[in-house]
Design an enzyme around this catalytic site. Structure first.
Site, short mmCIF file in Angstrom:
data_model
loop_
_atom_site.label_atom_id
_atom_site.label_comp_id
_atom_site.label_asym_id
_atom_site.label_seq_id
_atom_site.Cartn_x
_atom_site.Cartn_y
_atom_site.Cartn_z
N ASP A 191 61.94 82.39 -89.03
CA ASP A 191 61.12 82.38 -87.81
C ASP A 191 60.49 81.04 -87.46
OD1 ASP A 191 61.59 85.09 -87.87
OD2 ASP A 191 59.54 85.66 -88.30
N ASP A 216 54.46 83.26 -89.41
CA ASP A 216 54.54 84.41 -88.50
C ASP A 216 53.46 84.39 -87.43
OD1 ASP A 216 55.88 86.68 -87.64
OD2 ASP A 216 54.59 88.03 -88.79
N ASP A 259 58.91 96.47 -92.59
CA ASP A 259 58.68 95.35 -91.68
C ASP A 259 57.20 95.18 -91.35
OD1 ASP A 259 61.43 94.68 -91.31
OD2 ASP A 259 61.64 96.39 -89.97
#
Length: 406
Positions: free
Chosen positions: A232, A194, A380
């Site tokens: 991601d 991330d 989230d």
């Protein structure tokens, strides 16, 4: 369409009577709550029970998506562990759930070689949603408990995002195998995960990551599993992350794909972001190829995001064509109302809803399954008053369930 569906419901109900089924029915996954049987549209089914106890669940076997929705653009989505970078779908979920704490049946018929086999995705009977529903029922919140069961009774992915994954992987896949089901797992431990945002972390070195993948794969053994590889990781690298050396990351992803594919009953989908992160899908083609997508079963889209099924499917078809016909799966866990118009639209946006119930019956030859990769109700990140990424947030889960269509 509505008349046709109603007719099919009545025909199915008559069939049950003709078979001598002494059971009551609660429609789930589509249609009005309290209907007496299931309609033959994807995502529909019926809970058969005596009194208030559900004793069987019959799932529909075919049919097109039925609950469309909308959503904005441009932002990455947030993981089950939090952070930006994925997507969601269109079709919303209907039905009232039920007392089920076991499984939801999906028949895979997506047109792929393995897709011709039946798939029964596993439901964790001890998920946070299941525990929440039970607690609310004990304290008299019956209506909220029923809403929470819209989440609790449906298959969701297990995220592996810390060291030592083998025990959890082995436990989950063994529990699923005992019931003849397939576990859905997420590998989320790539170095510089991330890019240091809400879900930052991951392995501290390339060698450590390879060892972690080996341990994860060993935990699967010969049991059935779907593995979503590193949400991601590709899209974020393409977008630009100064901490990441692209060639190293793509090599690690390729290692993960190849290692998981050595397990005889494992399907592997490499994450490819969402439809609005890289609108020009051609930017992802070479990075995905370098990351081993050709040796995977396909790619995953919309993980933890809110893009509609329609938008995501169209994007998936374009990306698939550029990759020579590669299949894909869609995370439809929270896209029932599509995306939010506003800042940080990927992070705990208000007014969202559950999306298409998990199923391998998609009606589209390239789309292998709708999955709930992001676990509805897990935050989230610490935005909009939410707890830390990946933590259970009952009020947000309840909002998602309450807003589900039907």
């Amino acid at each position: 369409m509505a008349a046709s569906v109603g007719a099919r419901v009545r025909v199915f109900a008559v069939t049950l009577v003709a078979m001598g089924a002494a059971a009551s029915g609660v429609l789930w996954g589509g249609g009005a709550p309290g209907a007496d049987a299931s309609a033959s549209v994807r995502g529909w089914g019926v809970d058969l029970g005596v009194g208030s106890g559900v004793v069987a669940r019959v799932a529909a076997q075919a049919g097109p998506p039925f609950w469309p929705a909308a959503r904005p653009a441009g932002q990455p989505g947030a993981r089950s562990d939090g952070g930006p970078g994925a997507g969601a779908g269109t079709d919303a979920l209907n039905g009232t759930g039920g007392e089920v704490r076991s499984t939801v049946r999906s028949s895979a018929d997506s047109g792929s070689e393995k897709g011709s086999q039946e798939v029964f995705f596993w439901v964790d009977p001890e998920s946070p949603a299941a525990g929440q529903a039970a607690e609310w029922r004990r304290t008299g919140r019956e209506a909220d408990a029923l809403l929470m069961e819209r989440i609790a009774t449906r298959p969701q992915a297990e995220w592996l995002n810390g060291p030592g994954p083998r025990t959890v992987v082995e436990t989950r896949t063994t529990a699923a195998a005992r019931e003849g089901r397939t576990a859905v797992l997420v590998a989320y431990y790539i170095p510089h995960r991330d890019c240091g945002s809400y879900s930052g972390g991951g392995a501290v070195s390339a060698s450590g990551y390879r060892e972690w993948v080996d341990e994860f794969a060993a935990g699967i053994g010969d049991r059935s599993a779907y593995v979503i590889v590193e949400p991601d990781a590709v899209a974020q690298t393409v977008a630009g992350c100064g901490r990441v050396v692209p060639e190293e990351r793509y090599a690690l992803l390729a290692y993960a794909v190849d290692r998981f594919k050595r397990q005889p009953n494992t399907r592997v989908y490499l994450d490819a972001g969402n439809a609005t992160w890289h609108p020009d899908a051609s930017r992802l083609v070479e990075p995905l190829k370098e990351s081993g997508v050709a040796r995977a079963d396909g790619f995953a889209l919309n993980v933890s995001n809110f893009q509609t099924d329609a938008v995501t499917s169209a994007y998936g078809d374009l990306l698939s064509a550029a990759l020579g016909g590669t299949h894909f799966v869609i995370d439809s866990s929270r896209n029932g109302n599509g995306p939010h118009d506003g800042t940080e639209s990927w992070c705990n946006p208000p007014g969202r809803a559950l999306g298409t119930a998990p199923t391998a019956v998609t009606g589209a030859p390239l789309l292998d399954a709708y999955l709930w990769v992001k676990r509805p109700g897990e935050s989230d990140g610490t935005c909009r008053g939410g707890p830390a990424a990946g933590q259970w947030w009952p009020s947000y889960a309840l909002e998602l369930a309450r807003n589900a269509r039907g």
